[in-house]
Design a protein around this motif. Structure first.
Motif, mmCIF file in Angstrom:
data_model
loop_
_atom_site.group_PDB
_atom_site.id
_atom_site.type_symbol
_atom_site.label_atom_id
_atom_site.label_comp_id
_atom_site.label_asym_id
_atom_site.label_seq_id
_atom_site.Cartn_x
_atom_site.Cartn_y
_atom_site.Cartn_z
ATOM 1 N N LYS A 314 -0.910 2.497 -2.383
ATOM 2 C CA LYS A 314 -1.524 1.229 -2.786
ATOM 3 C C LYS A 314 -0.943 0.757 -4.122
ATOM 4 C CE LYS A 314 -5.966 1.711 -0.389
ATOM 5 N NZ LYS A 314 -7.434 1.870 -0.546
ATOM 6 N N ARG A 315 -0.799 1.663 -5.069
ATOM 7 C CA ARG A 315 -0.261 1.292 -6.377
ATOM 8 C C ARG A 315 1.142 0.710 -6.238
ATOM 9 N NH1 ARG A 315 3.390 2.216 -9.441
ATOM 10 N NH2 ARG A 315 4.229 3.873 -8.118
ATOM 11 N N GLU A 316 1.995 1.378 -5.461
ATOM 12 C CA GLU A 316 3.374 0.927 -5.315
ATOM 13 C C GLU A 316 3.449 -0.449 -4.658
ATOM 14 O OE1 GLU A 316 7.042 3.465 -4.534
ATOM 15 O OE2 GLU A 316 6.517 2.811 -2.499
ATOM 16 N N VAL A 447 -1.830 -1.303 3.594
ATOM 17 C CA VAL A 447 -2.491 -0.834 2.364
ATOM 18 C C VAL A 447 -2.768 -1.949 1.356
ATOM 19 C CG1 VAL A 447 -1.461 1.450 2.633
ATOM 20 C CG2 VAL A 447 -0.346 -0.216 1.130
ATOM 21 N N THR A 448 -2.050 -3.061 1.447
ATOM 22 C CA THR A 448 -2.306 -4.149 0.496
ATOM 23 C C THR A 448 -3.404 -5.092 0.964
ATOM 24 O OG1 THR A 448 -0.554 -5.530 1.478
ATOM 25 C CG2 THR A 448 0.053 -4.143 -0.407
ATOM 26 N N THR A 449 -3.673 -5.111 2.242
ATOM 27 C CA THR A 449 -4.606 -6.102 2.785
ATOM 28 C C THR A 449 -5.900 -5.488 3.290
ATOM 29 O OG1 THR A 449 -2.632 -7.331 3.526
ATOM 30 C CG2 THR A 449 -4.751 -8.085 4.349
ATOM 31 N N TYR A 450 -5.882 -4.222 3.675
ATOM 32 C CA TYR A 450 -7.055 -3.650 4.358
ATOM 33 C C TYR A 450 -7.476 -2.297 3.768
ATOM 34 C CZ TYR A 450 -5.819 -7.166 7.788
ATOM 35 O OH TYR A 450 -5.522 -8.367 8.393
ATOM 36 N N ASP A 451 -8.759 -2.039 3.894
ATOM 37 C CA ASP A 451 -9.301 -0.690 3.766
ATOM 38 C C ASP A 451 -9.501 -0.173 5.187
ATOM 39 O OD1 ASP A 451 -9.544 -0.546 0.927
ATOM 40 O OD2 ASP A 451 -11.292 -1.863 1.042
ATOM 41 N N PHE A 452 -9.437 1.126 5.366
ATOM 42 C CA PHE A 452 -9.615 1.645 6.715
ATOM 43 C C PHE A 452 -10.473 2.898 6.692
ATOM 44 C CE2 PHE A 452 -6.187 4.368 5.334
ATOM 45 C CZ PHE A 452 -6.302 5.527 6.087
ATOM 46 N N SER A 453 -11.086 3.159 7.806
ATOM 47 C CA SER A 453 -11.847 4.394 7.988
ATOM 48 C C SER A 453 -11.521 4.956 9.365
ATOM 49 C CB SER A 453 -13.353 4.133 7.868
ATOM 50 O OG SER A 453 -13.781 3.178 8.829
ATOM 51 N N ILE A 474 -9.290 3.913 14.452
ATOM 52 C CA ILE A 474 -9.645 3.517 13.096
ATOM 53 C C ILE A 474 -10.340 2.161 13.103
ATOM 54 C CG2 ILE A 474 -7.705 4.798 12.102
ATOM 55 C CD1 ILE A 474 -6.325 2.063 11.648
ATOM 56 N N LYS A 475 -10.937 1.842 11.988
ATOM 57 C CA LYS A 475 -11.551 0.527 11.775
ATOM 58 C C LYS A 475 -11.005 -0.005 10.455
ATOM 59 C CE LYS A 475 -16.045 -1.831 11.634
ATOM 60 N NZ LYS A 475 -17.515 -1.640 11.694
ATOM 61 N N ILE A 476 -10.540 -1.247 10.456
ATOM 62 C CA ILE A 476 -10.003 -1.833 9.236
ATOM 63 C C ILE A 476 -10.823 -3.050 8.835
ATOM 64 C CG2 ILE A 476 -7.672 -0.998 9.680
ATOM 65 C CD1 ILE A 476 -6.872 -3.767 10.617
ATOM 66 N N SER A 477 -10.899 -3.290 7.548
ATOM 67 C CA SER A 477 -11.625 -4.450 7.019
ATOM 68 C C SER A 477 -10.845 -4.987 5.824
ATOM 69 C CB SER A 477 -13.047 -4.061 6.617
ATOM 70 O OG SER A 477 -13.026 -3.010 5.671
ATOM 71 N N PRO A 478 -10.839 -6.308 5.629
ATOM 72 C CA PRO A 478 -10.086 -6.889 4.496
ATOM 73 C C PRO A 478 -10.544 -6.298 3.159
ATOM 74 C CG PRO A 478 -10.779 -8.602 6.015
ATOM 75 C CD PRO A 478 -11.478 -7.346 6.457
ATOM 76 N N ARG A 479 -9.567 -6.016 2.319
ATOM 77 C CA ARG A 479 -9.881 -5.484 1.001
ATOM 78 C C ARG A 479 -10.533 -6.549 0.122
ATOM 79 N NH1 ARG A 479 -5.020 -2.474 -1.835
ATOM 80 N NH2 ARG A 479 -6.740 -1.996 -3.242
#
Length: 482
Positions: A314-316, A447-453, A474-479
């Motif tokens: 995410k940092r990169e 990794v720049t647009t979503y969080d995932f579980s 998985i499930k993704i949601s906007p960050r």
């Protein structure tokens, strides 16, 4: 009467002697020369050691078939699998030498079941100058220049759209979703003027024509998968054949890869005809989708278990976005090449552990002496780079997912003597650039647009290629932008 019994006894004795002689020759083959064969066992008559070769194992272990024989015979041994006399190498130096002697002492050769499923005229089996020309032409589409000029923009757009679509659907099967994503951008680049419904049918056939059929020939499920793959290949070939014929009959150019192939076909002495064009398009579609979808699912699986890796990714990638004038732009070629060293480390570590090319097959075209042993002409040579990738003498804690092990190393090439995820030599996978770029673009948007579980952990085994008994959901949601 006694004479008749004597005759019967003589016949029985001769039969027993002949069978015994055949069994001896089966178990103790010779190199027909002065050299010594590698040590090993040929197993049972006819079936050899095929049963054990296809015995399933965990993803992150050297398959027992290799372990047992390496302990007993060393890293170079003989066996018989799938009806073929075979020498197997798990030694990095020997594998590198076999790749180096491609088209001189060794040529690509796969078991008959591969030929049956892929088709005996498939370009995948071409060797020598024919293979060289096919590879050169294919690079127009999925080589670095083709990706830079034509593909990267479409890959960015398609990835962004598919992730946005999946975010609205709740939990989903990541591997299947990525398969859909890949064929959505690769198919239009190959054949750009298919009707939407035709393209969807072709994409579905690509997804059904996968490597999961290569399992034990003694299991009923294997033959069901073989039948499914053969049917998918037949239907996909029909669609491609119609598209090729229509394009040949048309004077209009579409600027896609099919146009490139038809231009190549017109050249004097060309190796391409309508059948080979059909086979090449089919092979590219299936191979790019199948391997990259497996690699993506496994990469996300590894990352999900390593929060430190996810944080650094995410940092990169956030740093890449912050340096852009247009924050909504996709990943550029320059960013991909120059601004993501850690992502490249993650990709190589994931591919090393995934070991998608568990074993690769060649055939000796003449007697070859390696490490003091003779590999006879006509014998199959199976190399196992996967064993090299799990070798504790080469990699510290080899079964641990540790991208930092690649820090400070040159990762611009597709491989080396100790990292052969894309094979090696003149037959190094032509899709290596595409696979790496796909993973980089996917991870960038992911990794720049979503969080995932993780909703469902994946379960994977080898037989010998990786197979999913349970897929990663998985499930993704906007960050949050706050």
């Amino acid at each position: 009467m006694s004479f008749m019994w004597n005759v019967v006894y003589v016949i029985i004795t001769l039969v027993i002697v002949k069978i015994s002689q055949w069994l001896w020759q089966w178990s103790n083959p010779s190199s027909k020369g002065s050299g010594n064969l590698p040590p090993g066992s040929m197993g049972f008559p006819i079936i050899g050691e095929t049963f054990e070769f296809f015995r399933s194992s965990a993803l992150l272990e050297i398959p027992p078939f290799f372990q047992k024989r390496m302990l007993r015979y060393g890293p170079l041994f003989r066996t018989n699998i799938l009806g073929s006399r075979t020498v197997i190498s798990t030694d990095a130096d020997v594998i590198f030498e076999i790749f180096r002697q491609e088209n001189q002492s060794f040529v690509q050769a796969y078991p008959d079941v591969f030929v049956k499923v892929l088709g005996k005229d498939n370009v995948f089996f071409k060797t020598g100058d024919a293979h060289k020309n096919i590879k050169h032409t294919t690079m127009h589409l999925i080589g670095s220049e083709g990706l830079k000029r034509k593909m990267i923009g479409l890959m960015n757009r398609t990835t962004r759209e598919h992730l946005r679509w999946k975010a609205s659907q709740g939990a989903f099967n990541l591997r299947h979703a990525v398969s859909t994503l890949i064929v959505a951008y690769i198919t239009p680049q190959m054949i750009s003027n298919l009707k939407p419904e035709t393209q969807e049918k072709l994409n579905n056939h690509f997804k059904d024509f996968n490597i999961e059929w290569f399992q034990s020939p003694f299991a009923l499920s294997t033959w069901k998968n073989v039948y499914k793959a053969l049917r998918a290949r037949k239907e996909a070939a029909k669609i491609i054949n119609v598209a090729v014929q229509q394009r040949k009959d048309s004077i209009e150019k579409q600027g896609d890869f099919l146009d490139t192939l038809l231009e190549e076909m017109k050249k004097e002495g060309s190796i391409f005809n309508q059948a080979s064009i059909k086979h090449l398009l089919l092979t590219i579609g299936v191979a790019s989708m199948d391997t990259a979808s497996h690699a993506t699912a496994l990469t996300v699986n590894f990352i999900s278990k390593n929060p430190r890796v996810l944080t650094e990714l995410k940092r990169e990638h956030e740093e890449i976005v912050q340096k852009r004038d247009d924050k909504e732009a996709g990943l550029s070629w320059e960013e991909y090449k120059d601004s993501m060293p850690f992502t490249r480390m993650v990709i190589y570590e994931s591919l090393r552990l995934a070991n998608l090319g568990t074993i690769m097959f060649r055939k000796a075209v003449k007697d070859v002496v390696i490490k003091g042993y003779t590999i006879p002409a006509g014998w199959i040579v199976a190399v196992a780079p996967s064993v090299v990738h799990y070798n504790s003498e080469i990699y510290e804690n080899p079964l641990e997912f540790n991208p930092w092990r690649w820090e400070g190393k040159d990762l611009r090439s597709a491989g080396s003597k100790t990292l052969m995820v894309f094979g090696g030599g003149t037959r190094q996978c032509v899709g290596a650039d595409l696979a790496r770029l796909h993973l980089a673009i996917f991870l960038h948007h992911f990794v720049t647009t979503y969080d995932f579980s993780v909703v469902q952990e994946c379960e994977i085994y080898r037989v010998p290629f990786p197979c999913f008994s349970k897929d990663l959901h998985i499930k993704i949601s906007p960050r949050s932008t706050s």
